[in-house]
Design a protein around this motif. Structure first.
Motif, short mmCIF file in Angstrom:
data_model
loop_
_atom_site.label_atom_id
_atom_site.label_comp_id
_atom_site.label_asym_id
_atom_site.label_seq_id
_atom_site.Cartn_x
_atom_site.Cartn_y
_atom_site.Cartn_z
N GLY A 304 0.82 -1.20 0.00
CA GLY A 304 0.00 0.00 0.00
C GLY A 304 0.85 1.26 0.00
N TRP A 305 2.08 1.12 0.51
CA TRP A 305 2.97 2.29 0.50
C TRP A 305 3.19 2.76 -0.93
CZ3 TRP A 305 4.14 5.72 3.93
CH2 TRP A 305 5.20 6.60 3.71
N GLY A 306 3.30 1.79 -1.85
CA GLY A 306 3.53 2.10 -3.25
C GLY A 306 2.39 2.87 -3.91
N PHE A 307 1.22 2.85 -3.29
CA PHE A 307 0.11 3.63 -3.86
C PHE A 307 0.42 5.13 -3.80
CE2 PHE A 307 -2.79 -0.05 -2.61
CZ PHE A 307 -2.90 -0.49 -3.90
N GLY A 309 2.56 6.85 -5.07
CA GLY A 309 2.88 7.44 -6.37
C GLY A 309 1.68 8.00 -7.09
N ALA A 310 0.49 7.65 -6.62
CA ALA A 310 -0.72 8.12 -7.32
C ALA A 310 -1.64 8.91 -6.41
CB ALA A 310 -1.46 6.94 -7.91
N ILE A 311 -1.16 9.28 -5.23
CA ILE A 311 -2.01 10.10 -4.37
C ILE A 311 -1.82 11.55 -4.77
CG2 ILE A 311 -2.47 10.80 -1.99
CD1 ILE A 311 -1.55 8.03 -1.10
N PRO A 312 -2.87 12.18 -5.27
CA PRO A 312 -2.72 13.48 -5.90
C PRO A 312 -2.08 14.55 -5.01
CG PRO A 312 -4.93 12.63 -6.26
CD PRO A 312 -4.25 11.71 -5.30
N SER A 313 -2.53 14.64 -3.78
CA SER A 313 -2.10 15.77 -2.97
C SER A 313 -0.86 15.47 -2.14
CB SER A 313 -3.24 16.18 -2.04
OG SER A 313 -3.62 15.05 -1.28
N LEU A 314 -0.21 14.37 -2.47
CA LEU A 314 0.87 13.92 -1.59
C LEU A 314 2.14 14.74 -1.77
CD1 LEU A 314 1.69 11.71 0.44
CD2 LEU A 314 2.55 10.42 -1.50
N PRO A 315 2.56 15.45 -0.74
CA PRO A 315 3.85 16.11 -0.85
C PRO A 315 4.95 15.06 -0.91
CG PRO A 315 2.59 16.93 1.01
CD PRO A 315 1.91 15.70 0.53
N ILE A 316 6.06 15.41 -1.52
CA ILE A 316 7.09 14.41 -1.78
C ILE A 316 7.63 13.79 -0.50
CG2 ILE A 316 9.50 14.25 -2.52
CD1 ILE A 316 8.67 15.79 -4.99
N ASP A 317 7.82 14.61 0.53
CA ASP A 317 8.40 14.08 1.75
C ASP A 317 7.40 14.15 2.90
OD1 ASP A 317 8.30 16.74 1.77
OD2 ASP A 317 10.35 17.09 2.43
N SER A 318 6.23 13.59 2.67
CA SER A 318 5.17 13.71 3.66
C SER A 318 5.47 12.90 4.91
CB SER A 318 3.85 13.23 3.05
OG SER A 318 2.89 13.08 4.07
N ARG A 321 1.88 11.46 6.12
CA ARG A 321 1.45 10.16 5.62
C ARG A 321 2.16 9.04 6.36
NH1 ARG A 321 3.10 6.89 0.45
NH2 ARG A 321 1.42 5.38 0.40
#
Lengths: 555, 461
Positions: A304-307, A309-318, A321
Motif C-alpha cells: 500500500g505504501w507504493g500507492f 505514487g498516485a495520491i494526488p495531494s501527496l507532498p514528496i516528503d510527507s 502520511r
C-alpha cells in the motif's frame, strides 16, 4: 508396535506423555500466592485471591483457598498475577546451520534448502541459561520454536522457559508443520518465489498420494509392490489430512491471501503466522488461525505504501502520511479485534523485552489491554493445541505465572516474579529510570552497567567487505557507540543507509541496513565477531540467503 | 464480481487514520490505499472522435456505458437520463490498450532453475501497489499479459490482468481469460549470456538442437502422463463390485499444464527471434497437434510470415528495437507491417513498464515505417493483442457488449504530442489527468515548499 501398545492400553499413556512429560522430579515447592489480584484471562479477575501451586501445577484458585501447612506463603500485597506469555514466533534454541552457498546447487543441495518437513525442532534445541532468563524476565514463559527460514521448515515444539531446554521443557511436540515463502538458495529449484509456491503445492499433492499408497500397502501388503519410503512426505501426511496444523509464515497481505488459498486447496488446518498486514485481508481470515506479530513493519515496508505514487495531494516528503501509516500498522491488532477476528499475539521474532514493549504499542493503538493479554496467553495456547494445559489461571493448568506491580501490560507494571512450571524466579528490582534513556522499547535497549564494561569498543570508521554472490563489495561503516547500542551509517555504491538496531553483546556486533532497489526495499543484517581492529561474520539478506563479510577498522 | 465489490468496499472502509496532518497530505482513502473509483455507473462520452479498432472511426460520436459495458456507440445517440457526461469534444477515444508482453506487477519473473517450469504461476506472485501500474494507466493501458521470463524453454504460466489500481490483487485478474504459458527459444534459453556460476552445472539444453529436442521430450512425457490418467479413469469406471479402487497416477503440476497445451486449453506465448527457430516451433506444435497462440518478439517474423499466418499464430513484436544481441541482428522496423500484410495478426508489445506507457507511439511507428493503416496500427495495441490472448470477445475494440475499457486522448493518439487524459476499465475511471500527481504539480509543490515559512501551518498544495 503401535497396535500392540494400543491393545495393552499403553498408547493413550504415551500420547499423554508426549503432550506433557510425566513429572517425576520435584517442581519446586508448594506455593500459596495470597492477597493477589488474579487476572485469570478466562474467568475474569479475582480481587484479593489466592493461587495454590503444587508440583508445577495450579491446584487451587479463588478467595477461599485453604492453605496446607507445607505451603510457602507469599503475600503479594495486592500485586497482579497473570498467566505467563506464550510467544508462537520464536527461534530460541535452534542451533545455527550454515546457509546453502550460491553455486552449490543441484541434488542434495536442493532438498537441503527446500524440504525440511520432517525436521523435529524438539530434538535440536539448546540454549544458554542467560537466553532463557531474558525471556522469562520479560514474562515470556513458553515459546513455540521453529525456524523462521525456508519453505517446509519442520515440526515446531512448544517449550517452557525453564533453566535449561531439556526434555522436561518440551510442553508439546510436534505442534505444527511450519511453512514459509523463502527459498534456500539461488541456483536450484525452487529458486524464486514462483518456484517456492509451486514446490509447496506439488509437495502437498505428493503427500496426499503418498498417504494413500502407504495406507494401502500397510493395511495389506500382500500382492502390492512396496512403495518407496520418503521421510519428508511421511511427515506431511498428517498435515494434508488436517490432523496436524500448518503454520504458514505470512506477514504481507498477498502472503496471507496466498496462504489461505493454499490452505483451501489442500484442506489444511491453517494458522497464519505473522499477519502484520492482516488488516488488509480481513475478508479471507475467517476459518484460519491468526497469529499477529507485534514487530510492526516500517511504513515503507508494507503493501500500500507504493500507492503513494498516485495520491494526488501527496507532498514528496510527507511525514504526515508516514505517521498515519504507522498508526494504521500499529492498529492492526485493534482493527482485527474490532472486526471480530480472534487472534493470538506474538513477538515476530524480536527479543522478549521488545515483545512486551510492542504489545504496549498495540494497546496504545486501541487494542483493549485484556484482549492483548488474552492474545499473548490463552489464544496462543489454543492455536498451539494446549489450551487445556496452559494459557490461563485455572485449576489443573501449568503454573506459568507473572507477578506484576500493576495490571500486566499497563504502563506502570513491572514484573517482580515469574513462575515457570511452579518454580519461582525472582527478578531484580528495576533500575531507577534515567532521564536520558527512554523506557524499554525499540531494538537497541542499552544493556546493564555490568554488561557495558564487557562490551567491545566498536565506535569509529570501518571498511566492510561483503562477499555477496555477485562479488565482493566494499562499504564504509561509521559507528557511534553508546554502551551496548550504536548508530551510524553504512555507505556503499548503492548509497547511504542508516544503521538500525546496532547492538554490541560482548565481542559480538550486529546491525541492519535497508537498501532500496527500484522501489523495492530489502534488509541486510550483519552479525560479526569483533577482534581488535577486525570484524568478521555473516550477512543475512532475506530471501537472498546469507553470505560472509569481513571488516577492518580504519586508523 | 461480488468478490471485487466486497474487496473494494473493504479498501474504502479502512479507517483513514490521521487524515489531519500538518504537511499538506490528506486522503480520504488513508495513507496506504488509493480511492477506488465507483462501479456500475451510467456514463456517456459525448462528441468525441471514436477510433473503434473494429469498424472505423466515428466523428462526433457518443459511447454509452452501463454497468461497465458498452451499451451503445455511434453518432447521433440520445444520452440517457441521469448519465454522467464525459465531454469528448476535441478528444479521441480508443479501446483500452492491451500489452501482450509485460513483466509488470510481479514479485518474481523467472524460475530459471529448470528447463521446464510449466508448474509455476505468475498469478501466485502478483503485487498490486507498484507505481508503474499507475504510470501504465496514464498511458492508456488497461490489460496486461504478464509473462514468465525467458530463462528456460518451457517457462511458467502467465496471468492476464486488468489494471484495477487500488484493488486487492485477486480482483485485478481478468476473469475468464484463457490460461497461457510462456515458452522461449534462442540465446536466453541456451544461457548464452548467463554462463553457469562456479561449481554450478551447465543446464541442458544449451544448443538450439537441444531446445527442440527438450520441448519434444516434455510433450512426449505429457502424452504418456495423459494416457496414464485416461487408463486410471477407465479402470475406475469399469470397476467391478468388491474390487479395490485403483491408485491414481501421481499428479504432476508441470505435466498438467502441458496436457492443457496439448488439449488447446492453455495458450502458448513463445519468445523467439530467428526465423529458423520460429519455423521449428511451429512444426513441433503441429506434430503434437496444438497451436502456438503467439510468437513473442519474433523479430525475424517477416521472413516466415506466411508460415506464421498459416499456423493461425499471432505475432507480438517490438516496433523498432534491434541489434541488442546477436539473434536480434536481422530485425527491421518494417516487421510488424510486413507480417500484417501477409495476414498475421500482429500486436506491438512493451516487455517493459516504461515502454508500456507509450505503446500508442510504438504503434504509430508501424504507420511511419511499414505504411500500416491507422486502424491496423491501432489493432496492434488493442484488438489483435486481445485476440492473441483469447479475450477479444470481451475487450480490444469499441463495440456494443464489450467491456468499457477505454483510453481518452487529448488529440490523435498517433500524434507525437498525444497524451492520455483518462483511462476507464469496466466503465470506472482509474486514471484521470485532472487529479493525477503530474510532474508539473510535483514541481510546483517542491517550489512552494521551498518558499514556505518553516513552521507555517499552510499546506504545500
Amino acid at each position: 508396535m503401535a497396535s500392540r501398545l494400543l491393545r495393552l492400553g499403553l498408547l493413550p499413556l504415551l500420547l499423554v506423555a508426549t503432550l506433557r512429560p510425566v513429572v517425576v522430579q520435584a517442581q519446586g515447592e508448594t506455593w500459596a500466592l495470597t492477597n493477589a489480584r488474579i487476572e485469570t484471562v478466562t474467568r475474569g479477575v479475582i480481587e484479593g485471591g489466592t493461587i495454590l501451586v503444587r508440583d508445577g501445577l495450579i491446584v487451587a484458585v479463588g478467595t477461599q483457598v485453604s492453605i496446607p501447612a507445607s505451603a510457602v506463603v507469599l503475600d503479594l500485597g495486592g500485586k497482579t498475577i497473570s498467566p505467563g506469555l506464550i510467544d508462537l514466533t520464536s527461534t530460541l534454541g535452534i542451533p545455527p546451520r550454515p546457509a546453502p552457498q550460491p553455486g552449490q546447487g543441484g541434488g542434495q543441495g536442493a532438498s537441503d534448502g527446500a524440504m525440511q518437513a520432517a525436521r523435529m525442532f524438539a530434538d535440536e534445541l539448546e540454549a544458554s541459561g542467560e537466553t532463557l532468563r531474558r525471556s522469562r524476565e520479560a514474562g515470556v514463559t513458553a515459546v513455540l520454536v521453529a525456524s523462521d527460514r525456508g519453505l517446509f521448515r519442520g515440526l515446531s515444539a512448544l517449550v517452557a522457559m525453564r533453566d535449561t531446554l531439556d526434555a522436561l521443557a518440551i510442553i508439546k511436540s510436534p505442534v505444527a508443520e511450519h511453512v514459509g515463502y523463502q527459498s534456500g538458495g539461488f541456483s536450484s529449484y525452487p529458486g524464486s518465489l514462483l518456484g517456492v509456491i509451486s514446490f509447496q503445492r506439488q509437495a502437498f499433492y505428493d503427500a496426499a498420494r503418498y498417504g494413500l499408497v502407504m495406507d494401502r500397502w500397510r493395511s495389506n501388503p500382500r500382492g502390492v509392490s512396496r512403495p518407496e519410503y520418503d521421510s519428508q512426505l511421511e511427515a506431511l501426511v498428517p498435515v494434508v489430512r488436517g490432523e496436524l496444523p500448518t503454520f504458514v509464515a505470512a506477514t504481507k497481505e498477498n502472503e496471507i491471501r496466498r496462504a489461505v488459498r493454499l490452505g483451501k486447496e489442500h484442506n489444511l488446518r491453517l494458522t497464519l503466522l505473522g499477519a502484520e498486514e492482516a488488516w488488509r485481508a480481513i475478508d479471507v481470515l475467517p476459518g484460519s488461525g491468526v497469529v499477529v506479530s507485534v514487530d510492526f513493519p516500517r511504513p515503507n515496508q508494507v503493501t500500500g505504501w507504493g500507492f503513494g505514487g498516485a495520491i494526488p495531494s501527496l507532498p514528496i516528503d510527507s511525514t504526515g502520511r508516514e505517521e498515519a501509516a504507522r498508526k494504521m500498522i500499529e492498529r492492526n491488532p485493534a482493527t482485527l479485534h474490532d472486526a471480530g477476528i480472534p487472534f493470538a499475539l506474538a513477538s515476530g521474532g524480536t527479543r522478549a523485552s521488545d515483545f512486551v514493549a510492542n504489545l504496549k504499542k498495540a494497546i496504545a493503538a486501541g487494542l483493549p489491554r485484556e484482549v492483548a493479554l488474552a492474545g499473548a496467553t490463552v489464544r496462543a495456547a489454543e492455536l498451539a493445541g494446549v489450551s487445556s494445559a496452559l494459557g490461563s489461571v485455572e485449576v489443573g493448568k501449568i503454573a506459568n505465572l507473572i507477578v506484576s506491580s500493576a495490571p500486566f501490560l499497563s504502563d506502570s507494571a513491572t514484573i517482580s516474579d515469574v513462575f515457570v512450571d511452579g518454580v519461582r524466579y525472582v527478578l531484580p528490582p528495576p533500575p531507577p529510570r534515567r532521564s536520558t534513556a527512554n523506557s524499554a522499547s525499540g531494538r537497541g535497549r542499552a544493556g546493564s552497567a555490568a554488561g557495558d564494561t564487557a562490551n567491545v569498543q566498536f565506535g569509529g570508521a570501518w571498511t566492510i567487505v561483503t562477499n555477496s554472490p555477485q562479488g565482493d563489495s566494499e562499504s564504509t561503516l561509521t559507528v557511534t557507540q553508546e554502551g551496548a547500542v550504536f548508530s551510524g551509517t553504512m555507505v556503499s555504491q548503492l548509497g547511504s543507509s542508516a544503521i538500525e538496531g546496532g547492538r554490541i553483546e560482548g565481542t559480538k556486533a550486529s546491525w541492519t541496513i535497508t537498501l532500496d532497489f527500484g522501489g523495492q526495499s530489502f534488509s541486510l543484517t550483519y552479525a560479526g565477531e569483533v577482534s581488535g581492529t577486525r570484524i568478521s561474520g555473516t550477512v543475512t539478506a532475506g530471501e537472498f540467503g546469507s553470505f560472509t563479510f569481513t571488516g577492518e577498522k580504519r586508523p | 464480481m461480488t468478490r471485487t465489490l466486497i474487496a473494494a468496499l473493504l479498501v474504502i472502509t479502512i479507517p483513514a487514520a490521521g487524515q489531519q496532518t500538518t504537511d499538506g497530505w490528506d486522503s480520504d482513502a488513508g495513507p496506504l490505499a488509493v480511492a477506488i473509483p465507483p462501479a456500475g455507473r451510467l456514463v456517456a462520452i459525448t462528441n468525441a472522435t471514436i477510433m473503434t479498432a473494429s469498424h472505423g472511426t466515428i466523428n462526433n460520436g457518443t459511447i454509452i456505458i452501463r454497468d461497465g459495458k458498452i451499451t451503445a456507440v455511434g453518432p447521433n445517440l440520445t444520452v440517457p437520463q441521469g448519465a454522467e457526461i464525459i465531454d469528448g469534444t476535441g478528444r479521441y477515444v480508443t479501446p483500452g490498450i492491451i500489452d501482450a508482453h509485460s513483466h509488470s506487477m510481479a514479485e518474481g519473473i523467472n524460475e530459471g532453475t529448470l528447463s521446464s517450469t510449466a508448474m509455476v504461476r505468475i498469478e501466485d506472485v502478483l503485487i498490486q501497489d507498484r507505481t508503474s501500474i499507475y504510470r501504465q494507466l496514464a498511458g492508456g493501458v488497461t490489460t496486461l499479459n504478464i509473462l514468465h521470463g525467458s530463462a528456460n524453454a518451457i517457462g511458467g504460466q502467465n496471468a492476464v490482468v486488468k489494471l484495477r489500481w487500488g484493488l486487492p490483487v485477486d480482483s485485478m485478474l481478468f476473469e475468464g481469460a484463457p490460461p497461457g504459458i510462456k515458452f522461449a527459444l534462442g540465446e536466453n534459453v541456451r544461457r548464452t549470456n548467463n554462463p553457469p556460476r562456479a561449481g554450478q552445472d551447465r543446464r541442458y539444453p544449451f544448443t538450439r538442437m537441444g531446445v527442440e529436442q527438450f520441448i519434444r521430450e516434455r510433450f512426449t512425457r505429457a502424452q504418456e502422463y495423459r494416457a496414464a490418467w485416461q487408463a486410471y479413469d477407465a479402470a475406475r469406471s469399469n470397476l467391478r463390485r468388491g474390487e479395490a479402487q485403483p491408485i491414481p497416477p501421481r499428479r504432476d503440476l508441470e505435466l498438467d499444464a502441458l496436457v492443457e497445451v496439448l488439449e488447446g486449453k492453455r495458450l502458448v506465448h513463445a519468445h523467439s527471434y530467428r526465423s529458423d527457430e520460429i519455423y521449428m516451433l511451429l512444426k513441433v506444435a503441429k506434430d503434437f497437434g496444438f497451436r502456438i497462440a503467439s510468437l513473442q518478439h519474433v523479430l525475424e517474423g517477416y521472413k516466415v510470415a506466411d508460415e506464421i499466418a498459416a499456423a493461425g499464430t499471432g505475432a507480438s513484436t517490438f516496433a523498432d528495437s534491434w541489434a541488442y544481441k546477436l539473434e536480434a541482428w536481422d530485425a527491421i522496423p518494417f516487421n510488424a507491417a510486413l507480417m500484417a500484410d501477409r495476414g498475421v495478426r500482429v500486436s506491438i508489445n512493451s516487455d517493459s513498464d516504461e515502454r508500456a506507457r507509450r505503446l500508442y507511439q510504438e504503434a504509430a511507428k508501424a504507420i511511419k515505417y511499414g505504411g500500416a493503416s491507422e486502424e491496423e496500427a491501432l489493432k496492434m495495441i488493442t484488438l489483435n493483442a486481445a485476440w492473441q490472448l483469447g479475450i477479444d470477445d470481451r475487450v480490444g475494440s469499441i463495440d456494443v457488449g464489450k467491456d468499457a475499457d477505454l483510453a481518452i486522448f487529448n488529440g490523435h493518439p498517433f500524434s507525437p504530442a498525444a497524451r492520455v487524459e483518462m483511462t476507464l476499465i469496466d466503465g470506472r475511471t482509474f486514471f484521470d489527468r485532472q487529479t493525477a500527481p503530474t510532474l508539473d504539480r510535483l514541481m510546483r509543490e517542491i517550489e512552494q515548499s521551498k518558499q514556505a515559512v518553516p513552521d507555517s501551518e499552510e499546506g504545500s498544495r
